[in-house]
Design an enzyme around this catalytic site. Sequence first.
Site, short mmCIF file in Angstrom:
data_model
loop_
_atom_site.label_atom_id
_atom_site.label_comp_id
_atom_site.label_asym_id
_atom_site.label_seq_id
_atom_site.Cartn_x
_atom_site.Cartn_y
_atom_site.Cartn_z
N ARG A 194 -5.00 1.51 -8.09
CA ARG A 194 -4.00 0.69 -8.80
C ARG A 194 -4.68 -0.30 -9.76
NH1 ARG A 194 -1.31 3.86 -6.43
NH2 ARG A 194 0.74 3.54 -5.51
N SER B 232 6.51 -0.20 -4.21
CA SER B 232 5.68 -1.04 -3.35
C SER B 232 5.48 -2.40 -4.03
CB SER B 232 4.30 -0.42 -3.14
OG SER B 232 4.42 0.87 -2.61
N GLU C 222 1.68 -5.97 -6.38
CA GLU C 222 1.38 -4.88 -7.31
C GLU C 222 2.00 -5.09 -8.70
OE1 GLU C 222 1.50 -0.58 -5.90
OE2 GLU C 222 2.76 -0.45 -7.66
#
Length: 362
Positions: A166, A241, A347
């Site tokens: 990520r 998420s 995130e």
Amino acid sequence: MPPVIRRDVPLAPLTTFELGGPARFFAQVATSEDVVWALRWAGEQNLSVFVLGGGSNLVVGDAGFPGLVLQLVARGIEFRSQGNHVLLEAQAAEPWDDVVAAAVARDLAGIECLSGIPGTAGATPIQNVGAYGQEAADTLRSLRVLDRRTLEVRELPAVECGFGYRDSIFRRDPGRVIVLSASFALRPGAQPVIAYRELANALAGTARPSLSGVREAVLDLRRKKSMLYDPQDSNRRSAGSFFTNPMVGVDQAAALVAQALGEHLVQSAEEVPQYPLPDGRVKLAAGWLVERAGVKRGLRMGPVGVSSQHALALVHHGGGCTADLIRLAVHVRDSVALRFGITLQPEPVFLGVAWPGLQQTD
Ligand code: EPU
């Protein structure tokens, strides 16, 4: 014709959370010339520039953004043979799932497990999206980017993008480039990748799963977790998420297992989800930590809450504001930190609002 610059454009409808205030200035840009024009316009007035993708990984502050928001609108997918591969080039505004569907329909392997992810093709490399055993960086060959400093268009090879879990150079330095298109090297007729245990279980009994079979199985798994956008789903206003899965050293992972066993959260060590990484660290499951820290699926805090299908997704139920969402997110982070001594990192990208740091306690 230069792009039209609009004033005070609400951003909430352009995000999946449906939260946040307006952009002071907003422009849709179709070509690299438009982007250059808009960057110069903003530069002359000392305004910050933010490039909006699908708004599916974005938290906008209640006061909005006092600069210029650019929305790239160029779409299109092209295929080109290159040796054993087929290069798929997607323009930045192409919806990512249309890109995956187009690849699967042509029997091109490499991104089938990334089915059902919301957002645009141009945003995919920014956070190196990943799911079910694949990530964008696995197949990404290069990007066509506009360098924000030199205002020149150039090709950026994937090896120069600094990809991690990520993560990429674009996340670490958002002012660097604007992605205009992304090229993926796909394998014609190749077998699908089935590395994720949950996906393998879903496909158990299928002797030779096709790419479209894998795509359907992934869409099914995502739907069950409310990770597939569905206007009927009460968990739909989310960013998937909200936290990344923490990566810790082996000692900390072992301490977590000992704590979980000691507190009877699990019967055996294997029940604590852990994924060893090539660098020796261990990736833990943030959703598991959130639930075991006492934050239950379906928890409500006024107009926001935790998804009823997945503890890692935070949801806006309507009528709320970004401050509500951040209050909930901080509660989740602090509950995990207090219980397990692990600090979850968010995130999404934050625009016009900062992610609050941990409070110092004496
Ligand atoms: N778990 C719980 N409770 C929950 C949710 C999960 O205990 O409420 C446990 C599961 O039982 C499992 C483990 O946590 O043992 C992992 O859960 P899951 O397979 O759902 O995956 P994840 O690690 O929570 C990641 C990605 C997702 C991606 C899936 C599938 C991150 C931050 N998230 O989720 O990506 O779809 O794997 O590959 O890496 C996203 O980034 O927005 C996203 C949805």
